[in-house]
Motif scaffolding. Structure first.
Motif, PDB file in Angstrom:
ATOM      1  N   GLY A 155      45.559  40.495 115.370  1.00 12.29           N
ATOM      2  CA  GLY A 155      46.810  40.067 114.765  1.00 12.29           C
ATOM      3  C   GLY A 155      47.465  41.218 114.018  1.00 12.29           C
ATOM      4  O   GLY A 155      47.111  42.381 114.170  1.00 12.29           O
ATOM      5  N   ASP A 156      48.413  40.890 113.146  1.00 18.30           N
ATOM      6  CA  ASP A 156      49.194  41.913 112.457  1.00 18.30           C
ATOM      7  C   ASP A 156      48.416  42.618 111.352  1.00 18.30           C
ATOM      8  O   ASP A 156      48.526  43.829 111.170  1.00 18.30           O
ATOM      9  CB  ASP A 156      50.466  41.290 111.869  1.00 18.30           C
ATOM     10  CG  ASP A 156      51.419  40.817 112.955  1.00 18.30           C
ATOM     11  OD1 ASP A 156      51.396  41.408 114.052  1.00 18.30           O
ATOM     12  OD2 ASP A 156      52.175  39.868 112.698  1.00 18.30           O
ATOM     13  N   ASP A 157      47.633  41.859 110.594  1.00 20.19           N
ATOM     14  CA  ASP A 157      47.002  42.454 109.419  1.00 20.19           C
ATOM     15  C   ASP A 157      45.505  42.201 109.342  1.00 20.19           C
ATOM     16  O   ASP A 157      44.873  42.477 108.326  1.00 20.19           O
ATOM     17  CB  ASP A 157      47.658  41.922 108.140  1.00 20.19           C
ATOM     18  CG  ASP A 157      47.545  40.414 108.022  1.00 20.19           C
ATOM     19  OD1 ASP A 157      47.156  39.761 109.009  1.00 20.19           O
ATOM     20  OD2 ASP A 157      47.850  39.878 106.941  1.00 20.19           O
ATOM     21  N   LYS A 158      44.926  41.668 110.406  1.00 20.52           N
ATOM     22  CA  LYS A 158      43.506  41.377 110.385  1.00 20.52           C
ATOM     23  C   LYS A 158      42.768  42.250 111.385  1.00 20.52           C
ATOM     24  O   LYS A 158      43.355  42.774 112.335  1.00 20.52           O
ATOM     25  CB  LYS A 158      43.245  39.891 110.690  1.00 20.52           C
ATOM     26  CG  LYS A 158      43.873  38.945 109.679  1.00 20.52           C
ATOM     27  CD  LYS A 158      43.417  37.524 109.897  1.00 20.52           C
ATOM     28  CE  LYS A 158      41.992  37.321 109.424  1.00 20.52           C
ATOM     29  NZ  LYS A 158      41.551  35.914 109.497  1.00 20.52           N
ATOM     30  N   VAL A 159      41.477  42.380 111.151  1.00 22.92           N
ATOM     31  CA  VAL A 159      40.623  43.150 112.045  1.00 22.92           C
ATOM     32  C   VAL A 159      39.363  42.345 112.303  1.00 22.92           C
ATOM     33  O   VAL A 159      39.023  41.417 111.556  1.00 22.92           O
ATOM     34  CB  VAL A 159      40.254  44.522 111.451  1.00 22.92           C
ATOM     35  CG1 VAL A 159      41.480  45.411 111.324  1.00 22.92           C
ATOM     36  CG2 VAL A 159      39.548  44.362 110.108  1.00 22.92           C
ATOM     37  N   ALA A 160      38.659  42.698 113.367  1.00 25.90           N
ATOM     38  CA  ALA A 160      37.372  42.089 113.677  1.00 25.90           C
ATOM     39  C   ALA A 160      36.362  43.208 113.908  1.00 25.90           C
ATOM     40  O   ALA A 160      36.723  44.307 114.359  1.00 25.90           O
ATOM     41  CB  ALA A 160      37.470  41.200 114.912  1.00 25.90           C
ATOM     42  N   PHE A 161      35.102  42.947 113.590  1.00 22.08           N
ATOM     43  CA  PHE A 161      34.081  43.968 113.771  1.00 22.08           C
ATOM     44  C   PHE A 161      32.716  43.296 113.868  1.00 22.08           C
ATOM     45  O   PHE A 161      32.542  42.116 113.520  1.00 22.08           O
ATOM     46  CB  PHE A 161      34.103  44.973 112.616  1.00 22.08           C
ATOM     47  CG  PHE A 161      33.812  44.385 111.261  1.00 22.08           C
ATOM     48  CD1 PHE A 161      32.529  44.467 110.709  1.00 22.08           C
ATOM     49  CD2 PHE A 161      34.803  43.749 110.530  1.00 22.08           C
ATOM     50  CE1 PHE A 161      32.256  43.915 109.457  1.00 22.08           C
ATOM     51  CE2 PHE A 161      34.543  43.197 109.280  1.00 22.08           C
ATOM     52  CZ  PHE A 161      33.259  43.280 108.742  1.00 22.08           C
ATOM     53  N   ALA A 162      31.723  44.054 114.330  1.00 18.97           N
ATOM     54  CA  ALA A 162      30.348  43.577 114.408  1.00 18.97           C
ATOM     55  C   ALA A 162      29.576  44.102 113.208  1.00 18.97           C
ATOM     56  O   ALA A 162      29.807  45.219 112.742  1.00 18.97           O
ATOM     57  CB  ALA A 162      29.694  44.047 115.696  1.00 18.97           C
ATOM     58  N   SER A 163      28.632  43.287 112.718  1.00 19.68           N
ATOM     59  CA  SER A 163      27.889  43.684 111.524  1.00 19.68           C
ATOM     60  C   SER A 163      26.489  43.069 111.546  1.00 19.68           C
ATOM     61  O   SER A 163      26.275  41.982 112.104  1.00 19.68           O
ATOM     62  CB  SER A 163      28.618  43.236 110.251  1.00 19.68           C
ATOM     63  OG  SER A 163      27.864  43.564 109.100  1.00 19.68           O
ATOM     64  N   ALA A 164      25.562  43.809 110.923  1.00 21.26           N
ATOM     65  CA  ALA A 164      24.191  43.317 110.753  1.00 21.26           C
ATOM     66  C   ALA A 164      23.973  42.821 109.327  1.00 21.26           C
ATOM     67  O   ALA A 164      22.851  42.838 108.817  1.00 21.26           O
ATOM     68  CB  ALA A 164      23.200  44.429 111.097  1.00 21.26           C
ATOM     69  N   ARG A 165      25.025  42.356 108.660  1.00 20.16           N
ATOM     70  CA  ARG A 165      24.953  41.983 107.250  1.00 20.16           C
ATOM     71  C   ARG A 165      24.311  40.618 107.012  1.00 20.16           C
ATOM     72  O   ARG A 165      23.960  40.308 105.876  1.00 20.16           O
ATOM     73  CB  ARG A 165      26.350  42.011 106.625  1.00 20.16           C
ATOM     74  CG  ARG A 165      27.287  40.956 107.169  1.00 20.16           C
ATOM     75  CD  ARG A 165      28.699  41.076 106.580  1.00 20.16           C
ATOM     76  NE  ARG A 165      29.258  42.393 106.808  1.00 20.16           N
ATOM     77  CZ  ARG A 165      29.805  43.137 105.843  1.00 20.16           C
ATOM     78  NH1 ARG A 165      29.863  42.678 104.613  1.00 20.16           N
ATOM     79  NH2 ARG A 165      30.303  44.317 106.134  1.00 20.16           N
ATOM     80  N   ASN A 166      24.166  39.810 108.035  1.00 19.53           N
ATOM     81  CA  ASN A 166      23.622  38.472 107.853  1.00 19.53           C
ATOM     82  C   ASN A 166      22.097  38.537 107.814  1.00 19.53           C
ATOM     83  O   ASN A 166      21.424  38.554 108.844  1.00 19.53           O
ATOM     84  CB  ASN A 166      24.085  37.546 108.975  1.00 19.53           C
ATOM     85  CG  ASN A 166      23.662  36.106 108.750  1.00 19.53           C
ATOM     86  OD1 ASN A 166      22.969  35.790 107.776  1.00 19.53           O
ATOM     87  ND2 ASN A 166      24.085  35.222 109.645  1.00 19.53           N
TER      88      ASN A 166
END
Length: 628
Positions: A155-166
């Motif tokens: 979208g305009d102001d959002k990003v997505a990424f992968a993470s091992a934070r969980n």
């Protein structure tokens, strides 16, 4: 060199395996096959240092980026077992050495591997002067995770990424970090990730999810997910990766399905959408690759079905890993490779699409690539900003970047177009830039100053062509490789057909015509007589001499007889003349025929019975006007 599965593309689910320090070798080999490298290395260290043990121990350290230990073990392997070692170990040893910037020793092994001299220092020095852009990187400040990567626009102001934070996820035996999930967030102006939220359970499972990409309307997502079951392949049990599609309906992600060309027998990963959303690019180790992972593309049909995956071929792919494709709004393919020459580990490369084909990849240079793995590049071309992931700090991290033209040198070709004889500037001339394969890259019509300029790239061969109506085209070839120049100033001097050929003249209306002896037709006929054929052969020879010449064949009558009759007769005679030229080997596309009847007289004989026969005779003619 990556420790996480999206690089070697075989995410595993290994848990609860425990071996005593001096356990059975077969059991520790099983750990190695299942890519539990940390545990495998601990056990191999207790074993007799046979060739098999040293090979697997060195590889375990290499794949987990314990490079100093890998180098020490590879060196022991080569000292002890020498010529009996498979050639592929030279490649991995060299990559480990590059990972600690020991390029001199790495080059020795790469030279043996490729059977040609490799000089990485010279390559890097040359690339600093030739890479198209320089980059300024800044690591995203993001607390709460030891591993984030693969950031994409959402979208305009959002990003997505992968993470091992969980930390509630199971621990992955390869790197002992939690399994990956997908997250979305808002990017602040200061480069901070805020409002970080995991995607729903429809997307995130107990397996790995990563590398999301979205349609422009934000309602379709493609992403990676590792199979929950393993496939036994070559005595190894591997959990392969599939690309999934999800749809956003009433703000809920649903209809999560694996794409039809995915399989339990191989991996498909790292989806990327073209701007028109008609093509999906991805990486795969399916049958037919050049080796390891290759970049593929597949058509997305209007009815939602998919075509057959197509390998991008040897220009892009090597026998080693090519992964993480990204296709920009300018149809530039960015991807990461360990097979093309680079700084160490995965490097980011770019390749332009020219007439539907991708050209030779160019390394993006040391301002973005490191001695370790650099991958998952995305960019907004118009704004010259984007993101890249790297494990240069020891863990996967996301870096934002701004890019600008490389100021050490600007690759360009420029010049003016002028008349060869008069030196007059040729306003309106067309200048075209071709690549080595003869495909058009750029073209421009020059203005009043007759000036043109094209931005070009390093390590390429080009041809620039100047053309103008009624002029002979001029081609000039040049190169930007190590033997060529960076900047080229090419003056295109075009000679007019009228200057080059005595038979070519410009008439009083400014038309440039080929002057031939008069062509005669029998009364009320349009067939070509023998004497007319002899005359037309002069034009045939001229057009074969100048393959770019295009000619309009026009036929005219006098004013005697009905208007429509004269018009039809002139059309038949022009068409007959054109067909004769075609029969003599002139391409039909270079010819145009038109009959004007009595509409374009050369004198005042515009009615019957007002002129003498010889005056009417002047208007009965065929003309050959040069169109190009």
């Amino acid at each position: 060199m990556k420790k996480h599965i999206y690089i070697l593309a075989s995410l595993l689910m290994v848990s609860g395996i425990a071996l005593a320090q001096k356990g059975n070798l077969k059991r520790v080999n099983k750990l190695f096959e299942m890519r539990a490298y940390t545990e495998a290395a601990e056990t191999y260290e207790t074993k007799e240092r046979t060739q098999e043990v040293l090979q697997n121990l060195a590889d375990s350290y290499y794949f987990n980026v314990s490079l100093q230990k890998a180098i020490k073990t590879y060196r022991e392997l080569f000292v002890t077992y020498g010529d009996s070692i498979d050639i592929e170990y030279h490649f991995r040893f060299a990559q480990a050495l590059k990972g600690v910037k020991n390029y001199k020793e790495a080059d020795k092994h790469l030279s043996m591997y490729y059977n040609r001299k490799v000089n990485t220092d010279a390559f890097m020095e040359h690339l600093e002067k030739t890479t198209p852009h320089t980059f300024t990187l800044e690591q995203l400040q993001n607390e709460g995770s030891n591993s984030d990567f693969g950031l994409t626009f959402y979208g305009d102001d959002k990003v997505a990424f992968a993470s091992a934070r969980n930390t509630d996820n199971p621990s992955y035996s390869w790197n002992e970090l939690p399994y990956l999930d997908l997250y979305n967030a808002t990017m602040t102006n200061e480069g901070m990730l805020k409002n970080i939220q995991p995607f729903s359970d429809a997307i995130n499972t107990d397996s790995h999810e990563s590398n999301a990409v979205f349609s422009k309307d934000g309602k379709t997502m493609y992403f990676n997910r590792t199979n929950s079951t393993r496939k036994k392949t070559d005595e190894q049990r591997i959990a392969h990766i599939k690309i999934y599609k999800a749809e956003l309906i009433d703000s809920v992600w649903t209809n999560v399905t694996a794409l039809p060309f995915t399989s339990n027998a191989y991996s498909t990963e790292h989806p990327a959408l073209s701007k028109d959303e008609k093509t999906l690019y991805f990486a795969s180790d399916m049958s037919g690759t050049l080796g390891s992972f290759d970049i593929y593309k597949v058509a997305i049909n209007e009815d939602g079905t998919y075509g057959e995956p197509e390998n991008l071929g040897a220009t892009i792919n090597t026998k080693h890993r090519e992964q993480f494709p990204y296709i920009s709004d300018y149809d530039v393919l960015y991807f990461s490779s360990i097979g093309h020459e680079g700084y160490g580990g995965l490097d980011v490369f770019r390749s332009n699409m020219v007439n539907g084909q991708f050209d030779k990849p160019v390394n993006l240079g040391s301002s973005i690539n490191s001695n370790l793995d650099d991958f998952a590049y995305t960019v907004r071309e118009k704004n010259n900003v984007g993101y890249v992931s790297s494990n240069r700090t020891g863990y996967d991290r996301i870096f934002g970047f701004a890019r600008e033209d490389n100021m050490l040198t600007k690759y360009q070709v420029e010049g003016i177009v002028q008349d060869k004889n008069s030196q007059e500037l040729l306003t309106g001339a067309l200048v075209t830039l071709f690549n080595e394969s003869g495909n058009v890259i750029q073209d421009t019509l020059v203005g009043d100053d007759a000036y043109y300029i094209f931005k070009i790239e390093p390590n390429k061969k080009y041809k620039v062509r100047g053309t103008r109506k009624a002029y002979i085209p001029q081609d000039v070839e040049f190169s930007t490789d190590s033997k060529g120049k960076v900047q080229h100033n090419i003056y295109l001097s075009l000679e007019s057909f009228a200057d080059a050929e005595e038979r070519v003249k410009e008439n009083e209306k400014g038309d440039v015509q080929v002057q031939l002896d008069k062509i005669y037709f029998d009364f009320d006929k349009s067939n070509i007589r023998k004497d007319a054929a002899t005359t037309l052969n002069v034009l045939v020879d001229l057009m074969k001499k100048y393959p770019s010449m295009e000619v309009e064949v026009s036929a005219h009558t006098d004013a005697r007889g009905p208007d429509q009759y004269n018009l039809d007769l002139s059309k038949r005679r022009a068409a007959s003349t054109l067909e004769y030229l075609v029969s003599q080997g002139i391409d039909r596309n270079r010819l145009k025929s038109i009959g004007y009847g009595e509409m374009q007289p050369l004198n005042d004989c515009v009615k019957e019975d007002i002129c003498e026969d010889e005056e009417y005779d002047i208007n009965r003619r065929c003309e050959f006007t040069i169109l190009n």
